[in-house]
Design a protein around this motif. Structure first.
Motif, PDB file in Angstrom:
ATOM      1  N   PHE A  49       0.849  -1.195   0.000  1.00  0.00           N
ATOM      2  CA  PHE A  49       0.000   0.000   0.000  1.00  0.00           C
ATOM      3  C   PHE A  49       0.884   1.243   0.000  1.00  0.00           C
ATOM      4  CE2 PHE A  49      -4.513   1.144   1.146  1.00  0.00           C
ATOM      5  CZ  PHE A  49      -4.369   2.514   0.955  1.00  0.00           C
ATOM      6  N   ASP A  50       0.796   2.049  -1.069  1.00  0.00           N
ATOM      7  CA  ASP A  50       1.505   3.314  -1.147  1.00  0.00           C
ATOM      8  C   ASP A  50       0.555   4.415  -0.677  1.00  0.00           C
ATOM      9  OD1 ASP A  50       2.788   5.719  -1.868  1.00  0.00           O
ATOM     10  OD2 ASP A  50       3.796   4.764  -3.554  1.00  0.00           O
ATOM     11  N   LEU A  51       0.989   5.200   0.300  1.00  0.00           N
ATOM     12  CA  LEU A  51       0.117   6.216   0.885  1.00  0.00           C
ATOM     13  C   LEU A  51      -0.287   7.305  -0.092  1.00  0.00           C
ATOM     14  CD1 LEU A  51       1.785   6.618   4.391  1.00  0.00           C
ATOM     15  CD2 LEU A  51      -0.379   5.489   3.856  1.00  0.00           C
ATOM     16  N   CYS A  52       0.398   7.427  -1.223  1.00  0.00           N
ATOM     17  CA  CYS A  52      -0.004   8.436  -2.203  1.00  0.00           C
ATOM     18  C   CYS A  52      -1.346   8.092  -2.841  1.00  0.00           C
ATOM     19  CB  CYS A  52       1.066   8.631  -3.271  1.00  0.00           C
ATOM     20  SG  CYS A  52       1.161   7.322  -4.510  1.00  0.00           S
ATOM     21  N   ALA A  53      -1.853   6.877  -2.601  1.00  0.00           N
ATOM     22  CA  ALA A  53      -3.182   6.512  -3.088  1.00  0.00           C
ATOM     23  C   ALA A  53      -4.285   7.204  -2.296  1.00  0.00           C
ATOM     24  CB  ALA A  53      -3.370   4.991  -3.011  1.00  0.00           C
ATOM     25  N   ILE A  54      -3.932   7.773  -1.133  1.00  0.00           N
ATOM     26  CA  ILE A  54      -4.899   8.474  -0.284  1.00  0.00           C
ATOM     27  C   ILE A  54      -4.836   9.968  -0.592  1.00  0.00           C
ATOM     28  CG2 ILE A  54      -5.628   8.916   2.097  1.00  0.00           C
ATOM     29  CD1 ILE A  54      -4.107   6.394   2.913  1.00  0.00           C
ATOM     30  N   GLN A  55      -5.964  10.621  -0.698  1.00  0.00           N
ATOM     31  CA  GLN A  55      -6.003  12.037  -1.032  1.00  0.00           C
ATOM     32  C   GLN A  55      -5.209  12.861  -0.019  1.00  0.00           C
ATOM     33  OE1 GLN A  55     -10.200  12.822  -1.056  1.00  0.00           O
ATOM     34  NE2 GLN A  55     -10.389  12.867   1.168  1.00  0.00           N
ATOM     35  N   SER A  56      -4.562  13.914  -0.521  1.00  0.00           N
ATOM     36  CA  SER A  56      -3.656  14.698   0.314  1.00  0.00           C
ATOM     37  C   SER A  56      -4.371  15.395   1.469  1.00  0.00           C
ATOM     38  CB  SER A  56      -2.919  15.737  -0.537  1.00  0.00           C
ATOM     39  OG  SER A  56      -3.840  16.578  -1.224  1.00  0.00           O
ATOM     40  N   ALA A  57      -5.678  15.627   1.342  1.00  0.00           N
ATOM     41  CA  ALA A  57      -6.418  16.223   2.455  1.00  0.00           C
ATOM     42  C   ALA A  57      -6.384  15.319   3.682  1.00  0.00           C
ATOM     43  CB  ALA A  57      -7.872  16.481   2.045  1.00  0.00           C
ATOM     44  N   ASP A  58      -6.329  13.993   3.459  1.00  0.00           N
ATOM     45  CA  ASP A  58      -6.274  13.030   4.560  1.00  0.00           C
ATOM     46  C   ASP A  58      -4.857  12.567   4.862  1.00  0.00           C
ATOM     47  OD1 ASP A  58      -8.996  13.175   4.787  1.00  0.00           O
ATOM     48  OD2 ASP A  58      -9.409  11.265   3.808  1.00  0.00           O
ATOM     49  N   ALA A  59      -3.973  12.610   3.859  1.00  0.00           N
ATOM     50  CA  ALA A  59      -2.598  12.127   4.039  1.00  0.00           C
ATOM     51  C   ALA A  59      -1.607  13.096   3.398  1.00  0.00           C
ATOM     52  CB  ALA A  59      -2.445  10.726   3.445  1.00  0.00           C
ATOM     53  N   PRO A  60      -1.475  14.298   3.969  1.00  0.00           N
ATOM     54  CA  PRO A  60      -0.549  15.281   3.390  1.00  0.00           C
ATOM     55  C   PRO A  60       0.908  14.847   3.477  1.00  0.00           C
ATOM     56  CG  PRO A  60      -1.339  16.023   5.537  1.00  0.00           C
ATOM     57  CD  PRO A  60      -2.151  14.816   5.167  1.00  0.00           C
ATOM     58  N   GLY A  61       1.225  13.910   4.373  1.00  0.00           N
ATOM     59  CA  GLY A  61       2.596  13.465   4.552  1.00  0.00           C
ATOM     60  C   GLY A  61       2.995  12.288   3.694  1.00  0.00           C
ATOM     61  N   ALA A  62       2.184  11.965   2.684  1.00  0.00           N
ATOM     62  CA  ALA A  62       2.557  10.895   1.761  1.00  0.00           C
ATOM     63  C   ALA A  62       3.583  11.415   0.762  1.00  0.00           C
ATOM     64  CB  ALA A  62       1.331  10.373   1.020  1.00  0.00           C
ATOM     65  N   VAL A  63       4.551  10.583   0.427  1.00  0.00           N
ATOM     66  CA  VAL A  63       5.486  10.933  -0.638  1.00  0.00           C
ATOM     67  C   VAL A  63       4.685  11.102  -1.929  1.00  0.00           C
ATOM     68  CG1 VAL A  63       7.452  10.145  -1.998  1.00  0.00           C
ATOM     69  CG2 VAL A  63       7.390   9.709   0.464  1.00  0.00           C
ATOM     70  N   ASN A  64       4.898  12.209  -2.632  1.00  0.00           N
ATOM     71  CA  ASN A  64       4.156  12.504  -3.869  1.00  0.00           C
ATOM     72  C   ASN A  64       2.648  12.517  -3.632  1.00  0.00           C
ATOM     73  OD1 ASN A  64       6.573  12.590  -5.414  1.00  0.00           O
ATOM     74  ND2 ASN A  64       6.542  10.367  -5.589  1.00  0.00           N
ATOM     75  N   ALA A  65       2.242  13.170  -2.537  1.00  0.00           N
ATOM     76  CA  ALA A  65       0.816  13.253  -2.201  1.00  0.00           C
ATOM     77  C   ALA A  65       0.032  13.900  -3.344  1.00  0.00           C
ATOM     78  CB  ALA A  65       0.631  14.060  -0.914  1.00  0.00           C
ATOM     79  N   GLU A  66      -1.165  13.381  -3.590  1.00  0.00           N
ATOM     80  CA  GLU A  66      -2.026  13.840  -4.678  1.00  0.00           C
ATOM     81  C   GLU A  66      -3.325  14.406  -4.107  1.00  0.00           C
ATOM     82  OE1 GLU A  66      -1.436  13.916  -7.885  1.00  0.00           O
ATOM     83  OE2 GLU A  66       0.532  12.955  -7.783  1.00  0.00           O
ATOM     84  N   PRO A  67      -3.900  15.434  -4.751  1.00  0.00           N
ATOM     85  CA  PRO A  67      -5.157  16.006  -4.248  1.00  0.00           C
ATOM     86  C   PRO A  67      -6.342  15.060  -4.360  1.00  0.00           C
ATOM     87  CG  PRO A  67      -4.565  16.988  -6.360  1.00  0.00           C
ATOM     88  CD  PRO A  67      -3.396  16.176  -5.921  1.00  0.00           C
ATOM     89  N   PHE A  68      -6.266  14.113  -5.298  1.00  0.00           N
ATOM     90  CA  PHE A  68      -7.335  13.141  -5.471  1.00  0.00           C
ATOM     91  C   PHE A  68      -6.862  11.783  -4.951  1.00  0.00           C
ATOM     92  CE2 PHE A  68      -7.509  16.223  -8.949  1.00  0.00           C
ATOM     93  CZ  PHE A  68      -8.736  16.808  -8.691  1.00  0.00           C
ATOM     94  N   GLY A  69      -7.822  10.942  -4.583  1.00  0.00           N
ATOM     95  CA  GLY A  69      -7.450   9.619  -4.107  1.00  0.00           C
ATOM     96  C   GLY A  69      -8.478   9.046  -3.163  1.00  0.00           C
ATOM     97  N   LEU A  70      -8.112   7.933  -2.559  1.00  0.00           N
ATOM     98  CA  LEU A  70      -8.964   7.302  -1.561  1.00  0.00           C
ATOM     99  C   LEU A  70      -9.122   8.224  -0.359  1.00  0.00           C
ATOM    100  CD1 LEU A  70      -7.192   3.815  -1.543  1.00  0.00           C
ATOM    101  CD2 LEU A  70      -9.444   4.258  -2.535  1.00  0.00           C
ATOM    102  N   THR A  71     -10.227   8.107   0.336  1.00  0.00           N
ATOM    103  CA  THR A  71     -10.333   8.745   1.636  1.00  0.00           C
ATOM    104  C   THR A  71      -9.632   7.863   2.671  1.00  0.00           C
ATOM    105  OG1 THR A  71     -12.405   7.630   2.230  1.00  0.00           O
ATOM    106  CG2 THR A  71     -12.574   9.716   0.996  1.00  0.00           C
ATOM    107  N   ALA A  72      -9.325   8.439   3.818  1.00  0.00           N
ATOM    108  CA  ALA A  72      -8.726   7.646   4.893  1.00  0.00           C
ATOM    109  C   ALA A  72      -9.653   6.510   5.293  1.00  0.00           C
ATOM    110  CB  ALA A  72      -8.419   8.545   6.089  1.00  0.00           C
ATOM    111  N   GLU A  73     -10.953   6.767   5.270  1.00  0.00           N
ATOM    112  CA  GLU A  73     -11.921   5.731   5.622  1.00  0.00           C
ATOM    113  C   GLU A  73     -11.872   4.572   4.630  1.00  0.00           C
ATOM    114  OE1 GLU A  73     -16.762   5.206   6.323  1.00  0.00           O
ATOM    115  OE2 GLU A  73     -15.908   7.179   5.891  1.00  0.00           O
ATOM    116  N   GLU A  74     -11.772   4.885   3.329  1.00  0.00           N
ATOM    117  CA  GLU A  74     -11.690   3.830   2.315  1.00  0.00           C
ATOM    118  C   GLU A  74     -10.398   3.031   2.455  1.00  0.00           C
ATOM    119  OE1 GLU A  74     -14.294   5.969  -1.254  1.00  0.00           O
ATOM    120  OE2 GLU A  74     -12.159   6.426  -1.007  1.00  0.00           O
TER     121      GLU A  74
END
Length: 383
Positions: free
Chosen positions: A226-251
């Motif tokens: 699981f790469d944390l960049c799959a989670i939207q940056s609003a929920d995971a701003p500390g992911a390497v290469n964080a993206e504005p779109f993605g899974l929610t933390a809940e998903e």
């Protein structure tokens, strides 16, 4: 094997802190002044600080401690925990040495029937996670959750590692499935490569629209990356290469829970945490800690034996007018989950999978005289 020699203890400030009796920390063993006794342990937490697979290195080396700080404060779940935190894996002199250490540690733990949970470090470390299955003499299925495919020809190893897994010899990769990728981040030619290999892929939008149909893919995995960049940056701003779109933390937590309930799955890695880019409250570390918590909840909710000849399963045989003449399905009386039988050659070098997870929709399709796509893909891979 002296497994203790591969690890550094958990940071002292974490285990010297006073925790309430109902905290996560109070329910586990940990490597502090002494290395934990692994007898009876079912889950091993393995912190990673290796980050040389990244083009930009800021603070990933302290990610594992930040995640522990959030994890230890959580409340204990419903399961009877038999969990040990082994501390942080000591990185090798070279990046390839770290892969080798992950291979040796993973192989040792899984032979002891201990499931490793890797957290921290860069996403290319799933190559070491994959290598730990090499001596098992069986084909394995990989599930990756990532906003990208990480099959680039050039660039840092964190952008190439999936290709390394696919091309590795000896080849023991039976199937690969990729969840939650975002089309605008993926070269269409890479999608063509994946489809030619009969590997499955599910875009973020498709995953959201048919989440229940994705569950069999999760249930088919031997290892989850699981790469944390799959989670939207609003929920995971500390992911390497964080993206504005993605899974929610809940998903993301829901995927981890499904993975935990998968009796077949024997390792999980959650990669790509970069504390330097996290918010002041280390929100991303909290998300990772809760993902681990939900994985454990799923693990201690496992119900199925995967012994399909037992009375725990109901067998359904569907007759068809074309070849194959029949399709065989199994439904668990305990969990309500479905599997279907795939003909295979038992004389091959590696053990062949005789059943693959499926959904009730696949059974309904067979009743209409249609062969499910999952059956076709699995049959092709076994040829």
């Amino acid at each position: 094997m002296n497994i203790q020699s591969y690890f550094e203890p958990v940071a002292e400030y974490l285990w010297q802190k006073k925790y309430p009796e109902n905290s996560f920390f109070k329910q586990i063993h940990f490597f502090g002044e002494e290395f934990p006794d692994l007898k009876g342990v079912q889950i091993a937490l393995v912190g990673l600080r290796e980050n040389r697979g990244l083009a930009r290195i800021e603070s990933a080396d302290r990610g594992s401690s930040e995640i522990r700080e959030k994890l230890y404060d959580l409340k204990k779940g419903f399961g009877s925990y038999r969990v040990a935190d082994l501390g942080d894996l000591i990185s090798g002199e070279k990046l390839s040495d770290t892969y080798q250490r992950m291979q040796e540690v993973g192989d040792y733990l899984m032979k002891q029937q201990i499931l490793p949970i890797y957290f921290g470090g860069s996403h290319d470390l799933d190559y070491g996670q994959y290598l730990s299955y090499q001596k098992m003499k069986k084909l394995v299925s990989l599930l990756t959750v990532d906003a990208k495919l990480d099959m680039e020809e050039e660039g840092p190893l964190a952008d190439q590692h999936t290709q390394e897994i696919i091309l590795h010899q000896p080849n023991f990769l039976f199937s690969s499935a990729h969840l939650a990728y975002q089309s605008f981040l993926v070269d269409p030619s890479l999608i063509n490569v994946v489809e030619k290999l009969y590997f499955e892929h599910v875009r973020l939008g498709e995953l959201r629209s048919e989440f229940k149909e994705v569950e069999p893919l999760i249930r088919n995995a031997d290892l989850l990356s699981f790469d944390l960049c799959a989670i939207q940056s609003a929920d995971a701003p500390g992911a390497v290469n964080a993206e504005p779109f993605g899974l929610t933390a809940e998903e993301a937590c829901q995927i981890c829970w499904f993975a935990g309930t998968n009796e077949k799955l024997s390792s999980i890695g959650i990669y790509g945490y970069e504390p330097y880019f996290d918010d002041a409250a280390n929100k991303t570390a909290k998300v990772v800690s809760v993902m681990i918590w939900y994985f454990l909840e799923g693990f201690y909710s496992r119900k199925d034996s995967l012994s399909f000849k037992s009375s725990d399963y109901t067998k359904y045989t569907v007759s068809l007018d074309t070849k194959p003449n029949t399709l065989v399905f199994y439904k668990s009386k305990r969990s309500g989950k479905w599997w279907m039988e795939i003909p295979h050659n038992e004389t091959e070098k590696f053990d062949r999978v005789s059943t693959v997870p499926c959904s009730y929709a696949d059974y309904q399709m067979a009743q209409k005289g249609e062969i499910p796509e999952r059956w076709i893909n699995a049959q092709i891979k076994l040829l």
